[in-house]
Write an enzyme that holds these catalytic residues in place. Structure first.
Site, mmCIF file in Angstrom:
data_model
loop_
_atom_site.group_PDB
_atom_site.id
_atom_site.type_symbol
_atom_site.label_atom_id
_atom_site.label_comp_id
_atom_site.label_asym_id
_atom_site.label_seq_id
_atom_site.Cartn_x
_atom_site.Cartn_y
_atom_site.Cartn_z
ATOM 1 N N ASP A 35 0.836 -1.206 0.000
ATOM 2 C CA ASP A 35 0.000 0.000 0.000
ATOM 3 C C ASP A 35 0.862 1.243 0.000
ATOM 4 O OD1 ASP A 35 -1.979 -1.807 0.195
ATOM 5 O OD2 ASP A 35 -2.800 -1.085 2.111
ATOM 6 N N ILE A 90 -36.075 -7.201 -15.471
ATOM 7 C CA ILE A 90 -36.132 -8.632 -15.801
ATOM 8 C C ILE A 90 -37.428 -9.168 -15.221
ATOM 9 C CG2 ILE A 90 -34.865 -10.810 -15.841
ATOM 10 C CD1 ILE A 90 -32.487 -9.515 -14.673
ATOM 11 N N ASP A 101 0.827 4.275 -2.593
ATOM 12 C CA ASP A 101 0.641 5.671 -2.174
ATOM 13 C C ASP A 101 1.743 6.562 -2.730
ATOM 14 O OD1 ASP A 101 -1.559 4.909 -0.798
ATOM 15 O OD2 ASP A 101 -0.616 4.916 1.191
ATOM 16 N N CYS A 130 -15.072 3.199 32.523
ATOM 17 C CA CYS A 130 -16.093 2.145 32.471
ATOM 18 C C CYS A 130 -15.446 0.842 31.987
ATOM 19 C CB CYS A 130 -17.204 2.579 31.529
ATOM 20 S SG CYS A 130 -18.345 1.250 31.129
ATOM 21 N N LYS A 183 -27.977 -13.015 -9.320
ATOM 22 C CA LYS A 183 -28.586 -11.690 -9.423
ATOM 23 C C LYS A 183 -28.056 -10.877 -8.256
ATOM 24 C CE LYS A 183 -32.993 -9.458 -10.370
ATOM 25 N NZ LYS A 183 -32.890 -8.246 -9.584
HETATM 26 S S1 IVH Z 1 -29.261 -8.887 -16.760
HETATM 27 C C1 IVH Z 1 -32.541 -6.389 -19.518
HETATM 28 N N1 IVH Z 1 -28.001 -9.931 -14.789
HETATM 29 O O1 IVH Z 1 -31.634 -6.654 -11.843
HETATM 30 C C2 IVH Z 1 -32.111 -6.705 -18.150
HETATM 31 N N2 IVH Z 1 -29.396 -8.074 -14.325
HETATM 32 O O2 IVH Z 1 -34.478 -6.647 -11.815
HETATM 33 C C3 IVH Z 1 -30.962 -7.668 -18.186
HETATM 34 N N3 IVH Z 1 -29.368 -7.363 -11.965
HETATM 35 O O3 IVH Z 1 -31.941 -3.800 -13.809
HETATM 36 C C4 IVH Z 1 -30.277 -7.532 -16.922
HETATM 37 N N4 IVH Z 1 -27.939 -8.882 -11.287
HETATM 38 O O4 IVH Z 1 -29.690 -4.117 -12.652
HETATM 39 C C5 IVH Z 1 -28.853 -8.964 -15.145
HETATM 40 N N5 IVH Z 1 -26.759 -10.944 -13.153
HETATM 41 C C6 IVH Z 1 -27.607 -9.999 -13.503
HETATM 42 C C7 IVH Z 1 -28.132 -9.073 -12.590
HETATM 43 C C8 IVH Z 1 -29.037 -8.112 -13.039
HETATM 44 C C9 IVH Z 1 -28.677 -7.836 -10.926
HETATM 45 C C10 IVH Z 1 -30.309 -6.233 -11.892
HETATM 46 C C11 IVH Z 1 -30.238 -5.332 -13.098
HETATM 47 C C12 IVH Z 1 -31.648 -5.141 -13.551
HETATM 48 C C13 IVH Z 1 -32.431 -5.652 -12.407
HETATM 49 C C14 IVH Z 1 -33.734 -6.183 -12.865
#
Ligand code: IVH
Length: 752
Positions: free
Chosen positions: A31, A81, A35, A441, A113
């Site tokens: 680090d 989605i 820096d 304390c 997700k």
């Molecule tokens: S693909 C057209 N992949 O979830 C949408 N989205 O509920 C294709 N998100 O707005 C998105 N993880 O921001 C995709 N592995 C993933 C994701 C993901 C989180 C979010 C994304 C989207 C939202 C929809």
């Protein structure tokens, strides 16, 4: 090498180290070395404002606050989605794909997700152009300055980058960073963020990117927006492009071409996701082939080629048996829920934080209630809400003062209420906290010892919370410096809690023992001689002085007594005080407007005077390039600490114990430090006169770049007079003062 070349080289070097650190998790320099390179770049950039570049790694620390965010239309809409919750719905989704694409084996990918905030990032000709939030899907906030602070996000791409690359992904706060942030906020009496996503959203919304830079946000790409100058045929090709561009990809990834494979991936991910360092709430299924995606198309809301399987949130009802109060290092009393044990995200939870009294009252949480518990950010057990239907008739509302009978549960000193009003979603919100202000304390002492010994502080062997409790209880050590006066024998004889035996019974109290005592004493000795000043400062546990502030203090000072008497900190404080006075005095102050013209005039004068004073002080400390970690709050907390009896005692004992931790990054004036290298003109001062082959400005830059200084008039401190045609009058003065007179060709020779 010209300044421009050196600047380019340093920028590339720093970005390479960012990638090694944040993406490959394989740093190759310390680090401190990072820096050093960073500061060298800052110094060069300060000397060459014409080479300014918003994508320089130095800009990752943020810039001047914005008035508001610009709105940017998305190049292609940011869709949502479709969510599915049951395996049957996954089956329907996959069958639809089979039918619409006319084939049974549809290759798809499955990935986590991420529960963060969606962002889109546009690179043009390999350079980060701008980035925005999703907004309403058509238009979002331009949050470029905030996104630039995310170190995992490259600011420029390799030469092979397409002309236009729009990457979509998730901005998030890693679980560990979230836990640390909330812990700090709690210690300061600020409301905790409910989860990492809220913390991320709150951070991205900040107009001051310097504040954003202090919060460790991260980014993972999961989709493609627009693309020009390249063609991608599949998810695999897209991922290769991300890899080649140094943009973090979403992992783990499953590939399959059957429904059974999809369902298996979803189950496997559910096992794995709790071990990922960030929050996930589902599995995203995507058709792998891009031409197939185009063929499937989208509704106005979401693409038809993707679905998100949502995992049920891990929340469970359990009985709130009681509420206890825990005393923190700073003396804050945190209410803790005592729960009927419940299995949550992989562990059994029997205690959970209730944050502060306001949190309890806002949710009307009462003892005897059945509450919903979960783990915020996978780590911190927290009570979410009350199951109203299950409220017994004898449930008891909670008041900290009443509950504790007005006394600290550890030392019985009277407890003190503090109220702190903060902005929450545009509304004022008052956080009520209770504090034990007794400096001796025992519970504060335990927290103080534990903090002093923790890995990020002095990393002492074998001194965890349970040992700290016994040290305090036995009176062997109640403050960190006591540790340096421990003797082997009494430490070895320290009695610890009995151990639980396999039979379910407990043993007799155990001794700390010779071996552990030896280890702890050895690690204290080595901490005294070799832990750097920054860790010592952090270990002292001064309110508001975290790791980065400690590092900055050790860059500016050589020892702890230096920090205690620091002129630099005095000036920072003085500026902060004058700044507060200036705001108050300003005739524009809406909370206290002038009542008549005379007052307005007087206040304007006073305001202008304050402005000059502030500017003078600021230019005094400008060469130190102090980071915002040491601002008004930190400098005041340091003063409060060193002025207190506690602080004075610390310094006195510190001197007696002959402890002298040394700074390992001392470089108070980066500009001078960088110039002090082996540059050919280091330490030489020049005056330029007459007409040269290029403008004087050009020569001035050249001299400064090589470490020299240029002044306007000759004195006995001048080393050289660089003279062109018609510079006769100064030549005479130079000769009288014994200053060496050189021509342009002499000068160029000096440089080579
Ligand atoms: S693909 C057209 N992949 O979830 C949408 N989205 O509920 C294709 N998100 O707005 C998105 N993880 O921001 C995709 N592995 C993933 C994701 C993901 C989180 C979010 C994304 C989207 C939202 C929809």
């Amino acid at each position: 090498m010209s300044a421009a070349e050196r600047i380019a080289e340093l920028r590339t070097e720093l970005e390479r180290h960012n990638r090694l650190y944040y993406i490959d998790a394989d740093p190759v320099i310390s680090d401190a070395e990072y820096d050093r390179i960073f500061r060298e770049l800052e110094t060069f950039e300060a000397a060459h404002p014409e080479l300014n570049d918003p994508n320089s790694p130095t800009k990752r620390v943020g810039g001047a606050p914005l008035e508001g965010f610009e709105q940017v239309p998305h190049l292609v809409p940011m869709l949502s989605i479709d969510d599915v919750f049951e395996e049957e719905e996954v089956e329907n989704f996959y069958k639809r794909l089979q039918k619409n694409l006319g084939t049974t084996a549809v290759p798809v990918t499955i990935e986590p997700k991420i529960d963060g905030v969606a962002a889109t990032i546009i690179y043009r000709h390999g350079v980060l152009d701008y980035g925005a939030t999703r907004g309403d899907g058509t238009t979002g906030d331009d949050v470029t300055a905030n996104l630039r602070t995310i170190r995992a996000l490259p600011l420029s791409l390799p030469d092979s980058a397409p002309a236009l690359l729009e990457v979509r992904g998730e901005v998030f706060m890693p679980n560990a960073a979230f836990a640390k942030l909330n812990e700090e906020r709690e210690e300061q009496g600020l409301p905790a963020f409910a989860n990492p996503r809220n913390a991320t959203a709150g951070t991205l919304k900040q107009l001051d990117s310097r504040a954003v830079a202090k919060r460790p946000l991260a980014f993972i790409a999961h989709g493609l927006g627009s693309l020009e100058g390249a063609e991608l045929k599949s998810e695999a090709a897209f991922r290769e492009l991300l890899e080649a561009s140094g943009i973090p990809r979403n992992e783990p990834l499953w590939k399959t071409d059957s429904l059974a494979g999809v369902l298996e991936a979803i189950r496997e991910l559910d096992e794995k996701r709790h071990h990922l360092p960030y929050q996930t709430d589902g599995a995203v299924i995507k058709v792998a082939s891009f031409p197939s995606r185009t063929a499937l198309g989208a509704t106005s809301r979401a693409p038809r080629w993707s679905a998100a399987f949502k995992y049920p949130p891990e929340q469970k009802p359990t009985l709130l048996k009681g509420i206890t109060a825990q005393v923190g290092r700073s003396g804050i009393l945190t209410p803790v829920a005592e729960l009927d044990p419940v299995a949550l995200s992989g562990t059994t939870v029997s205690r959970a934080t209730l944050h502060n009294e306001s949190f309890i009252h806002e949710r009307d949480i009462r003892i005897g209630d059945t509450v919903l518990a979960h783990k915020a950010g996978e780590i911190i057990p927290e009570v979410l809400s009350v199951v109203q239907e299950k409220r017994p008739s004898d449930s008891k509302a909670f008041s900290m003062h009443e509950h504790l009978d007005g006394k600290c549960p550890a030392c019985e000193a009277p407890i003190v209420k503090r109220e702190n009003t903060v902005d929450r979603d545009g509304q004022p919100y008052t956080v009520v906290t209770w504090w034990c202000e007794n400096m001796s304390c025992p519970e504060k002492a335990v927290a103080g010892l534990t903090h002093f010994a923790q890995r990020k502080s002095l990393d002492l062997d074998g001194l965890g919370e349970s040992v700290a409790i016994k040290l305090v209880e036995s009176g062997l050590a109640t403050s960190p410096l006591d540790l340096f006066e421990l003797d082997q024998e009494s430490l070895a004889n320290l009695l610890l809690d009995p151990a639980k035996l396999q039979t379910g019974e407990t043993s007799k109290p155990r001794r700390f023992g010779e071996k552990k005592a030896q280890l702890l004493l050895a690690s204290l000795k080595s901490a005294a001689s070799s832990q750097p000043l920054s860790r010592w400062i952090f270990a002292m546990g001064i309110p508001q002085i975290g790791e980065s502030a400690s590092k900055e203090l050790s860059r500016l000072h050589e020892s702890i007594p230096d920090v205690a008497q620091s002129e630099i900190l005095n000036t920072v404080r003085r500026i902060a005080d004058l700044e507060a006075e200036r705001k108050e005095t300003s005739p524009q102050n809406k909370d206290n407007p002038p009542t008549n013209e005379t007052e307005k005039e007087d206040r304007k004068k006073a305001h202008d005077l304050l402005k000059t004073q502030i500017a003078d002080l600021q230019s005094e400390i400008a060469p130190y390039q102090i980071s915002p970690d040491i601002g008004a709050v930190a400098s005041h907390c340091l003063k409060t600490y060193f002025d207190s009896e506690h602080g004075e005692q610390f310094l006195e004992r510190f001197a007696k114990l002959a402890l002298h931790p040394k700074s390992n990054n001392f470089a108070p004036k980066p500009a001078e430090a960088a110039a002090a290298g082996d540059l050919p003109l280091t330490g030489s001062s020049f005056v330029i006169t007459g007409t040269l082959s290029q403008g004087r400005g050009e020569f001035k830059s050249l001299i400064e770049e090589k470490g020299g200084k240029v002044t306007g008039s000759i004195s006995k401190n001048t080393d050289y007079l660089l003279i062109g045609e018609g510079g006769g009058s100064k030549r005479d003065k130079a000769i009288t003062l014994g200053v060496t007179v050189i021509s342009e060709s002499d000068f160029l020779e000096m440089l080579s």
